[in-house]
Design an enzyme around this catalytic site. Structure first.
Site, PDB file in Angstrom:
ATOM      1  N   LYS A   1     -19.198  20.899  51.683  1.00 25.93           N
ATOM      2  CA  LYS A   1     -18.719  19.741  51.554  1.00 25.93           C
ATOM      3  C   LYS A   1     -18.166  19.439  50.280  1.00 25.93           C
ATOM      4  O   LYS A   1     -17.119  20.269  50.456  1.00 25.93           O
ATOM      5  CB  LYS A   1     -20.351  18.685  51.185  1.00 25.93           C
ATOM      6  CG  LYS A   1     -21.111  19.378  52.344  1.00 25.93           C
ATOM      7  CD  LYS A   1     -22.121  17.878  53.152  1.00 25.93           C
ATOM      8  CE  LYS A   1     -23.349  18.138  53.672  1.00 25.93           C
ATOM      9  NZ  LYS A   1     -24.435  17.679  54.399  1.00 25.93           N
TER      10      LYS A   1
ATOM     11  N   SER B   1     -31.075  20.537  56.918  1.00 27.71           N
ATOM     12  CA  SER B   1     -32.023  20.995  55.057  1.00 27.71           C
ATOM     13  C   SER B   1     -32.337  22.400  56.267  1.00 27.71           C
ATOM     14  O   SER B   1     -33.798  22.839  55.596  1.00 27.71           O
ATOM     15  CB  SER B   1     -33.161  20.025  55.293  1.00 27.71           C
ATOM     16  OG  SER B   1     -32.792  19.153  54.426  1.00 27.71           O
TER      17      SER B   1
ATOM     18  N   GLU C   1     -21.195  12.157  57.796  1.00 26.54           N
ATOM     19  CA  GLU C   1     -20.737  11.721  56.959  1.00 26.54           C
ATOM     20  C   GLU C   1     -19.393  11.251  57.568  1.00 26.54           C
ATOM     21  O   GLU C   1     -19.254  10.167  57.037  1.00 26.54           O
ATOM     22  CB  GLU C   1     -21.225  12.710  55.731  1.00 26.54           C
ATOM     23  CG  GLU C   1     -21.972  12.876  55.056  1.00 26.54           C
ATOM     24  CD  GLU C   1     -22.503  13.886  54.159  1.00 26.54           C
ATOM     25  OE1 GLU C   1     -21.621  14.788  54.211  1.00 26.54           O
ATOM     26  OE2 GLU C   1     -23.392  14.581  54.471  1.00 26.54           O
TER      27      GLU C   1
ATOM     28  N   ASN D   1     -21.587  25.096  54.793  1.00 28.69           N
ATOM     29  CA  ASN D   1     -20.256  23.386  55.153  1.00 28.69           C
ATOM     30  C   ASN D   1     -20.041  22.820  53.976  1.00 28.69           C
ATOM     31  O   ASN D   1     -21.776  22.504  53.455  1.00 28.69           O
ATOM     32  CB  ASN D   1     -20.953  22.436  56.233  1.00 28.69           C
ATOM     33  CG  ASN D   1     -20.013  20.332  55.716  1.00 28.69           C
ATOM     34  OD1 ASN D   1     -19.409  20.795  54.973  1.00 28.69           O
ATOM     35  ND2 ASN D   1     -20.863  19.949  56.162  1.00 28.69           N
TER      36      ASN D   1
ATOM     37  N   GLY E   1     -29.326  17.114  53.777  1.00 29.65           N
ATOM     38  CA  GLY E   1     -29.460  16.598  52.439  1.00 29.65           C
ATOM     39  C   GLY E   1     -31.040  16.333  51.899  1.00 29.65           C
ATOM     40  O   GLY E   1     -31.646  15.805  50.884  1.00 29.65           O
TER      41      GLY E   1
ATOM     42  N   GLU F   1     -26.830  17.757  64.498  1.00 27.38           N
ATOM     43  CA  GLU F   1     -28.026  17.348  62.986  1.00 27.38           C
ATOM     44  C   GLU F   1     -28.159  15.784  62.924  1.00 27.38           C
ATOM     45  O   GLU F   1     -27.478  15.111  62.608  1.00 27.38           O
ATOM     46  CB  GLU F   1     -26.395  17.608  61.708  1.00 27.38           C
ATOM     47  CG  GLU F   1     -25.280  18.768  61.982  1.00 27.38           C
ATOM     48  CD  GLU F   1     -24.915  19.158  60.816  1.00 27.38           C
ATOM     49  OE1 GLU F   1     -25.622  19.911  60.164  1.00 27.38           O
ATOM     50  OE2 GLU F   1     -24.472  18.022  60.263  1.00 27.38           O
TER      51      GLU F   1
ATOM     52  N   HIS G   1     -18.851  14.785  61.706  1.00 26.83           N
ATOM     53  CA  HIS G   1     -20.038  15.030  61.211  1.00 26.83           C
ATOM     54  C   HIS G   1     -20.569  13.829  60.841  1.00 26.83           C
ATOM     55  O   HIS G   1     -20.167  13.068  60.605  1.00 26.83           O
ATOM     56  CB  HIS G   1     -19.628  15.828  59.891  1.00 26.83           C
ATOM     57  CG  HIS G   1     -20.553  15.701  58.754  1.00 26.83           C
ATOM     58  ND1 HIS G   1     -20.970  15.516  58.104  1.00 26.83           N
ATOM     59  CD2 HIS G   1     -21.441  17.505  58.813  1.00 26.83           C
ATOM     60  CE1 HIS G   1     -22.593  15.870  57.210  1.00 26.83           C
ATOM     61  NE2 HIS G   1     -22.523  17.340  57.708  1.00 26.83           N
TER      62      HIS G   1
HETATM   63  P1  PGA Z   1     -28.014  20.129  54.586  1.00 25.40           P
HETATM   64  O1  PGA Z   1     -26.666  19.773  55.171  1.00 25.40           O
HETATM   65  O2  PGA Z   1     -28.053  21.369  54.454  1.00 25.40           O
HETATM   66  O3  PGA Z   1     -27.567  19.849  52.877  1.00 25.40           O
HETATM   67  O4  PGA Z   1     -28.895  19.107  55.150  1.00 25.40           O
HETATM   68  C1  PGA Z   1     -26.033  20.016  56.702  1.00 25.40           C
HETATM   69  C2  PGA Z   1     -24.403  19.651  56.835  1.00 25.40           C
HETATM   70  O5  PGA Z   1     -24.267  17.993  56.508  1.00 25.40           O
HETATM   71  O6  PGA Z   1     -23.968  19.826  57.933  1.00 25.40           O
END
Ligand code: PGA
Length: 259
Positions: A11, A214, A98, A9, A175, A169, A96
């Site tokens: 982003k 992560s 976010e 992903n 992140g 997640e 997601h």
């Molecule tokens: P990350 O993000 O691996 O940077 O923690 C995962 C995601 O948001 O899909």
């Protein structure tokens, strides 16, 4: 056993030059798609470019990070699932954290988006996850169950089995560098299979459940090696071609050990 998934992903990252370099590196290692499901979701404006680069060797599946609930009309700035399908987009990520948190997408909206997206994508990665507060107050299962039940309400079991992939997640692990322990993640994945079985009559393990938060080459083996973890949804570490390839190699190694 089904091949494991490594889904990047991206982003709001990468530009034409850096994604071309990424693809060139992937291309030099032609075996990745045989080893695992290697998928990437770039920004909308880069989907066509990545599809074009991918055409020759078809090593990746290319998806969108979101889509509109509408297909056409006066919705300034929104991106139509029908148009994403028209350019050849394979999959879409919906729900997601976010999108849920920053853009206030509700379970109800996500349910409508998911139902509509079934008509336009081969696969939908539907994301769920609890916040740190929710985990600390022991509400993880309750939150996961309600996000799944509300988000997938009304879908028929064939569509669920053929088209839906769940991504677990934990919001506190995205992140942040903090990862759920393999055992913590596995426990929630097993619970997700139970929810799918109890509420949608889906036989256990017929819908893949990916872990996200992560994931990186140093922790991927222990996570992917868990019984109920069918792959990873990866943000930061998927931006670097070498790391993405390493994750695909780890997935391949686990598949090889199990078969
Ligand atoms: P990350 O993000 O691996 O940077 O923690 C995962 C995601 O948001 O899909």
């Amino acid at each position: 056993m089904e091949k494991l998934y490594i889904v990047g992903n991206w982003k709001m990252n990468h530009n034409i030059s850096s994604l071309t370099n990424f693809h060139n590196t992937i291309n030099e290692s032609k075996s990745i798609s045989k080893n695992c499901h290697a998928w990437i979701a770039p920004q909308f404006i880069h989907i066509s470019k990545l599809l074009e680069l991918n055409k020759e060797n078809n090593l990746l599946k290319i998806g969108a990070q979101n889509c509109s609930v509408e297909n056409k009309g006066a919705f300034t700035g929104d991106i139509s699932p029908e148009s994403l399908n028209d350019i050849g987009t394979d999959f879409v990520i919906l729900g997601h954290s976010e999108r849920r948190e920053i853009f206030k997408e509700s379970d109800e909206l996500l349910n409508q988006k998911t139902k509509n997206a079934l008509n336009y994508f081969n696969k939908i990665i539907f994301c769920v996850g609890e916040t740190l507060d929710q985990r600390e107050s022991e509400k993880t299962n309750e939150i996961i169950q309600s996000q799944i039940v509300e988000g997938l309400k009304g879908l028929d079991s064939e569509d669920l089995k053929n088209k839906i992939i769940i991504a677990y997640e934990p919001v506190w692990a995205i992140g942040t560098g903090k990862t759920a322990t393999p055992e913590q993640a596995n426990e929630v994945h097993q619970y997700i299979q139970k929810v799918l079985n109890e509420h949608f009559q889906i036989p256990e393990n017929s819908i893949p459940v990916l872990y996200g938060g992560s994931v990186k080459p140093s922790n991927a083996h222990d996570l992917l090696n868990q019984e109920f973890i069918d792959g990873a949804l990866v943000g930061g570490a998927s931006l670097i071609a070498e790391d993405f390839l390493k994750l695909c190699e780890i997935a391949h190694g686990i598949n090889a050990d199990r078969s």
